[in-house]
Scaffold this motif. Structure first.
Motif, mmCIF file in Angstrom:
data_model
loop_
_atom_site.group_PDB
_atom_site.id
_atom_site.type_symbol
_atom_site.label_atom_id
_atom_site.label_comp_id
_atom_site.label_asym_id
_atom_site.label_seq_id
_atom_site.Cartn_x
_atom_site.Cartn_y
_atom_site.Cartn_z
ATOM 1 N N ILE A 88 0.916 -1.340 0.021
ATOM 2 C CA ILE A 88 -0.132 0.166 0.020
ATOM 3 C C ILE A 88 0.837 1.138 0.011
ATOM 4 N N ILE A 89 0.700 2.372 -0.773
ATOM 5 C CA ILE A 89 1.448 3.217 -0.949
ATOM 6 C C ILE A 89 0.424 4.463 -0.500
ATOM 7 N N VAL A 90 0.883 5.333 0.481
ATOM 8 C CA VAL A 90 0.147 6.565 0.647
ATOM 9 C C VAL A 90 0.767 7.984 0.517
ATOM 10 N N LEU A 91 0.142 8.862 -0.255
ATOM 11 C CA LEU A 91 0.854 9.957 -0.402
ATOM 12 C C LEU A 91 -0.049 10.986 -0.103
ATOM 13 N N THR A 92 0.471 12.362 0.313
ATOM 14 C CA THR A 92 -0.229 13.579 0.576
ATOM 15 C C THR A 92 0.549 14.597 -0.117
ATOM 16 N N GLU A 93 -0.248 15.671 -0.233
ATOM 17 C CA GLU A 93 -0.009 16.980 -1.236
ATOM 18 C C GLU A 93 0.510 16.495 -2.384
ATOM 19 N N THR A 94 -0.541 15.800 -3.020
ATOM 20 C CA THR A 94 -0.208 15.044 -4.555
ATOM 21 C C THR A 94 -0.414 16.203 -5.460
ATOM 22 N N VAL A 120 -12.469 25.077 -6.446
ATOM 23 C CA VAL A 120 -13.641 25.917 -6.170
ATOM 24 C C VAL A 120 -13.744 26.374 -4.824
ATOM 25 N N ALA A 121 -13.804 25.145 -3.871
ATOM 26 C CA ALA A 121 -14.275 25.395 -2.414
ATOM 27 C C ALA A 121 -13.048 26.126 -1.764
ATOM 28 N N THR A 122 -11.932 25.661 -2.040
ATOM 29 C CA THR A 122 -10.560 26.250 -1.595
ATOM 30 C C THR A 122 -10.225 27.352 -2.091
ATOM 31 N N ARG A 123 -10.426 27.779 -3.360
ATOM 32 C CA ARG A 123 -10.133 29.053 -4.127
ATOM 33 C C ARG A 123 -8.753 28.821 -4.676
ATOM 34 N N ARG A 124 -8.106 27.738 -4.319
ATOM 35 C CA ARG A 124 -6.697 27.529 -4.887
ATOM 36 C C ARG A 124 -6.789 26.439 -6.013
ATOM 37 N N LYS A 125 -5.751 26.762 -7.137
ATOM 38 C CA LYS A 125 -5.689 25.680 -8.244
ATOM 39 C C LYS A 125 -4.758 24.741 -7.967
ATOM 40 N N ARG A 126 -3.753 24.764 -6.956
ATOM 41 C CA ARG A 126 -2.724 23.941 -6.737
ATOM 42 C C ARG A 126 -2.665 23.634 -5.276
ATOM 43 N N GLY A 127 -1.808 22.592 -4.951
ATOM 44 C CA GLY A 127 -1.462 22.231 -3.573
ATOM 45 C C GLY A 127 -2.455 21.246 -3.222
ATOM 46 N N GLY A 128 -2.162 20.551 -2.109
ATOM 47 C CA GLY A 128 -3.141 19.660 -1.333
ATOM 48 C C GLY A 128 -3.389 18.131 -2.182
ATOM 49 N N GLY A 129 -4.239 17.574 -1.675
ATOM 50 C CA GLY A 129 -4.720 16.295 -2.305
ATOM 51 C C GLY A 129 -4.057 15.189 -1.558
ATOM 52 N N VAL A 130 -4.711 13.920 -1.390
ATOM 53 C CA VAL A 130 -4.240 12.843 -1.002
ATOM 54 C C VAL A 130 -4.448 11.491 -1.678
ATOM 55 N N LEU A 131 -3.791 10.553 -1.610
ATOM 56 C CA LEU A 131 -3.984 9.441 -2.363
ATOM 57 C C LEU A 131 -3.484 8.288 -1.640
ATOM 58 N N ILE A 132 -4.195 7.190 -1.900
ATOM 59 C CA ILE A 132 -3.734 5.837 -1.374
ATOM 60 C C ILE A 132 -4.059 4.740 -2.732
ATOM 61 N N ALA A 133 -2.644 3.971 -2.544
ATOM 62 C CA ALA A 133 -2.518 3.146 -4.165
ATOM 63 C C ALA A 133 -2.469 1.727 -3.364
ATOM 64 N N VAL A 134 -3.326 0.879 -3.548
ATOM 65 C CA VAL A 134 -3.350 -0.430 -2.890
ATOM 66 C C VAL A 134 -2.928 -1.504 -4.287
ATOM 67 N N SER A 135 -1.961 -2.429 -4.224
ATOM 68 C CA SER A 135 -1.669 -3.402 -4.773
ATOM 69 C C SER A 135 -2.963 -4.301 -5.228
ATOM 70 N N THR A 136 -3.157 -4.524 -6.545
ATOM 71 C CA THR A 136 -4.114 -5.315 -7.334
ATOM 72 C C THR A 136 -4.323 -6.607 -6.887
ATOM 73 N N LYS A 137 -3.065 -7.062 -6.037
ATOM 74 C CA LYS A 137 -2.992 -8.490 -5.559
ATOM 75 C C LYS A 137 -4.051 -8.385 -4.440
ATOM 76 N N LEU A 138 -4.202 -7.268 -3.675
ATOM 77 C CA LEU A 138 -5.405 -7.298 -2.393
ATOM 78 C C LEU A 138 -6.598 -6.669 -3.058
ATOM 79 N N ARG A 139 -7.690 -7.403 -2.338
ATOM 80 C CA ARG A 139 -8.852 -6.809 -2.579
ATOM 81 C C ARG A 139 -9.155 -5.498 -1.822
ATOM 82 N N SER A 140 -9.603 -4.595 -2.340
ATOM 83 C CA SER A 140 -9.825 -3.199 -1.727
ATOM 84 C C SER A 140 -11.065 -2.432 -2.221
ATOM 85 N N SER A 141 -11.524 -1.544 -1.589
ATOM 86 C CA SER A 141 -12.468 -0.575 -1.706
ATOM 87 C C SER A 141 -12.629 0.602 -0.894
ATOM 88 N N ARG A 142 -13.235 1.607 -1.493
ATOM 89 C CA ARG A 142 -13.149 2.929 -0.664
ATOM 90 C C ARG A 142 -14.224 2.588 0.443
#
Length: 601
Positions: A88-94, A120-142
C-alpha cells in the motif's frame, strides 16, 4: 491475520477518466455513468480480466510520503512503482487534478483512490490532495462510512478472509491547521470509520496535520505521547490529541525531520501499536523534502487482538440474588480453617469460597449491545451531542497512570522535623495488636456501610455483607483478628479502582483532579472497625475546637459555635478578628513518613 484474496476476477487497467465536476477520485469504479446530488460523474475503464490468487500474508508493507506535488514527477513515480514491492502506498500533497489519470502514475499494478483538492471550495488551483494506492493483489474498496467531504482525507478498506484494514490519509493545510472545528470534523469521520469496524479489524491513519508544536516523546511504557512539558498545545492540537485518545489510537512515528520535529503522524489501534514498525525509507520513490522524510511502515498481522466481547461479558446480577439461600450456604461452611492460614491465604480462601457460592445463588446478567428503545435516530442524536460536547469543552483527555505519580512529590520530612512534630504526640495510647473484635461488633459495623450492588476489586458488593450479615460476620471476624495479630494487612485488599474526578479549574491541568478510589468491601469494613477503636482511644486528646472529621460535629456546629462567640463579643463591646486559611490539596501534602512515625508512637 493474513489479508488474502481468493481466486477472483478483478479490473486492473484504467485507461481514461473524465470528470466533468470535481469529486474525490475513485478510479477503481467499474465503467459506468453515475449520478448523485444533481452532479454527474463519468468514469470510463478498459477492464483486463484475470484470475489472481493471493497467498496468505502475515505482514504488510506501507509506504508514506509527502511528495509536494506529482505533476512534474509522473514518469519518475511510474518507473519507481514498477520495481517497488509495497502493498500500500500513501501520499499527501499530490497536487493532482482531473486532467491526470491514475494509470499514468501507477499503471495497472495498483488500484488508486484519490481525493484531489477542490479548487472551487478552496479557491486554490494548486496544492493539497491525498492518495492511497493498493496493490491489485489485494482486494480493496473505498470506505462506505460517512466522512466529511470538505476535508482532504479518505479511507480505503483492504479486505482479508477474516479481517479488514481501514487505511486512512489526511492532509491539513497550514492555513487550516489552527482550525479546531476542522480537526473535530476529521476526528468525527475517523470515529465513523472505527465504529464500522469489528474488534478484530485494524485502523491505520497517516497524515500531515501541520502541528509542528506537538513534540512526541517516548513514555516509560514505550509509546509516543505529546509531551505537555515541551509541546505548545493550541486548541486544534488538543482536539487532535483528545480525539485520537478517545479512539484509543496511538501515534507510532518517531522519525524526526531537519527541525527535530515529527510533522507526519501515523496513528494505529493501541492494541497492535507494538506490531507496527516505522522506519525511514532507504530508497524513497521520489525525492524527499527535508521536513517530510519518506516512511516505511511494516505491519505484522499475525498478532491476534485480544478484546472483550460484550456479548459474553457475563456479570453477576446481585439485584436478583437469592440472599436467603446464600446466607444459609455461607453459614454452613467451615470457616475455622482460616485460623490456620496466613492472612493473605485466608483472604484468598474467603474470596474464592464466596465466588463459588455466587455462581450458585446469583444469576448472571448479559449486558445488551443496544437498549431495546434505541434506534438510528437516537444514536445519531447521541453522536451529535458528543460532537457538540467536544467542541464546547476543548479539553485534553489523556490521563495516564504516571500523571498521578507526582502527587506526593514534596520533599520528605527530615529527622529534625519529625522529632519536632512528635513533641505533642502521646505515647502508647493503644496497642492495636492485642485488640480483638467480636462477631457482634463486626455485625454492628456492617450496618454502617452503604448498600450497593457494585462490586470492588474483590468482586464482593456491600449488599452481600448487608443481607448476609448473620453468617458472613464469622469469617470476617477471623480475618480481621488474624490481620491484627499478624500485624499485616491483606495484599488483596490493597487493590482499588481509581477514578479521576475534576474539582475546578482548567480540565487540561491534572492538578485540578482528585483521585477517587473504589475499595474492596472487606477493607472498608475493617477501616470502620479500626477507626472506631482509634477514635475512642484518642478522643480525649482531640481539641474541643475541632469540628471536622469528628462524630457529632460538622460545619454547622462550627458555624453555630463561632456565631455565638461573635454575638457575645459584640454584646460585650469587644473586637473579633478572624483569619480564614485553606490548605491546597491538604491530604496530598501529608508527609507519609511523618504520619507513620506518629502512628507508631
Amino acid at each position: 491475520m493474513g489479508i488474502c484474496l481468493p481466486e477472483a476476477t478483478v479490473d486492473t487497467t484504467h485507461t481514461q477518466s473524465n470528470f466533468f465536476l470535481h469529486k474525490p477520485h475513485w478510479d477503481s469504479l467499474p465503467a459506468t455513468h453515475a449520478t448523485g446530488g444533481g452532479e454527474s460523474i463519468t468514469v470510463t475503464t478498459t477492464p483486463v480480466t484475470g484470475s489472481i490468487h493471493c497467498p496468505t500474508k502475515s505482514s504488510f508493507t506501507f509506504y508514506y510520503q509527502n511528495v509536494r506535488g506529482l505533476r512534474t514527477n509522473i514518469e519518475d513515480l511510474f518507473l519507481a512503482t514498477t520495481s517497488a514491492d509495497y502493498d500500500i502506498i500513501v501520499l499527501t500533497e499530490t497536487w493532482l487534478n482531473d486532467e491526470i489519470n491514475s494509470v499514468q502514475l501507477f499503471g495497472d499494478t495498483y488500484a488508486v483512490y484519490r481525493n484531489d483538492r477542490d479548487a472551487v471550495a478552496t479557491r486554490r488551483k494548486r496544492g493539497g490532495g491525498v492518495l492511497i494506492a493498493v496493490s491489485t493483489k489485494l482486494r480493496s474498496s473505498r470506505s462506505s462510512s460517512r466522512v466529511d467531504n470538505s476535508i482532504e482525507h479518505l479511507w480505503v478498506n483492504v479486505y482479508g478472509s477474516d479481517n479488514t484494514i481501514a487505511v486512512g490519509v489526511v492532509y491539513i493545510a497550514p492555513d487550516f491547521a489552527t482550525d479546531a472545528t476542522l480537526i473535530e470534523k476529521h476526528i468525527e469521520s475517523a470515529t465513523n470509520i472505527s465504529n464500522s469496524l469489528r474488534p478484530c479489524d485494524y485502523h491505520l491513519l497517516f497524515g500531515d496535520y501541520n502541528q509542528p508544536n506537538l513534540v512526541w516523546t517516548s513514555s516509560p511504557s514505550d509509546f509516543l505521547y505529546a509531551d505537555p512539558s515541551e509541546s505548545r498545545f493550541s486548541v486544534s492540537g488538543s482536539a487532535l490529541v483528545d480525539g485520537m485518545a478517545l479512539l484509543n489510537m496511538k501515534q507510532i512515528n518517531d522519525i524526526r525531520n531537519i527541525r527535530d520535529r515529527t510533522w507526519d503522524l501515523i496513528f494505529i489501534n493501541a492494541e497492535i501499536a507494538s506490531e507496527c514498525i516505522v522506519s525511514e525509507a532507504v530508497e524513497p520513490l521520489l525525492q524527499t523534502d527535508a521536513f517530510h522524510p519518506a516512511l516505511v511502515c511494516n505491519l505484522n498481522c499475525s498478532h491476534t487482538i485480544n478484546y472483550n466481547d460484550i456479548t459474553n461479558d457475563m456479570k453477576f446480577d446481585f439485584r436478583k440474588a437469592d440472599f436467603v439461600l446464600l446466607d444459609s450456604a455461607i453459614a454452613s461452611l467451615n470457616w475455622s480453617r482460616l485460623l490456620e492460614s496466613d492472612i493473605d491465604k485466608a483472604v484468598e480462601t474467603y474470596t474464592s469460597q464466596l465466588a463459588q457460592l455466587f455462581r450458585q445463588y446469583v444469576p448472571l446478567s448479559r449486558p445488551r449491545r443496544k437498549p431495546p428503545w434505541s434506534n438510528g435516530q437516537l444514536r445519531e442524536l447521541k453522536r451529535l451531542r458528543a460532537a457538540a460536547l467536544r467542541r464546547y469543552t476543548n479539553c485534553r483527555s489523556l490521563f495516564e497512570k504516571h500523571h498521578f505519580s507526582g502527587v506526593f512529590s514534596a520533599e520528605p520530612a527530615n529527622e529534625q522535623s519529625i522529632n519536632l512534630a512528635l513533641g505533642s504526640v502521646p505515647r502508647d495510647v493503644i496497642d492495636i495488636t492485642t485488640f480483638l473484635f467480636t462477631v457482634e461488633e463486626v455485625r454492628t459495623a456492617i450496618r454502617k456501610i452503604k448498600s450497593s450492588v457494585v462490586a470492588g476489586p474483590d468482586g464482593i458488593p456491600s449488599i452481600v455483607l448487608k443481607l448476609c450479615a448473620e453468617s458472613i460476620a464469622t469469617p470476617l471476624t477471623i480475618i480481621f483478628n488474624a490481620s491484627l495479630s499478624q500485624a499485616k494487612f491483606p495484599e488483596m485488599w490493597k487493590q482499588s479502582f481509581m477514578f479521576p474526578i475534576h474539582k475546578k479549574g482548567d480540565k487540561r491541568d491534572v492538578g485540578t483532579y482528585r483521585g477517587i478510589t473504589s475499595l474492596c468491601t472487606g477493607s472498608k469494613l475493617f477501616e470502620i472497625l479500626v477507626g472506631d477503636v482509634l477514635f475512642a482511644a484518642i478522643r480525649s486528646y482531640i481539641s474541643p475546637a475541632q469540628h471536622g472529621f469528628f462524630k457529632g460535629r460538622s460545619i454547622d456546629t462550627n458555624l453555630a459555635e463561632f456565631s455565638s462567640l461573635c454575638i457575645k463579643a459584640m454584646e460585650d463591646g469587644n473586637q473579633i478578628d478572624t483569619i480564614y486559611t485553606d490548605l491546597k490539596a491538604a491530604f496530598d501534602r501529608v508527609d507519609h513518613q511523618l504520619l507513620l512515625t506518629k502512628i507508631e508512637r
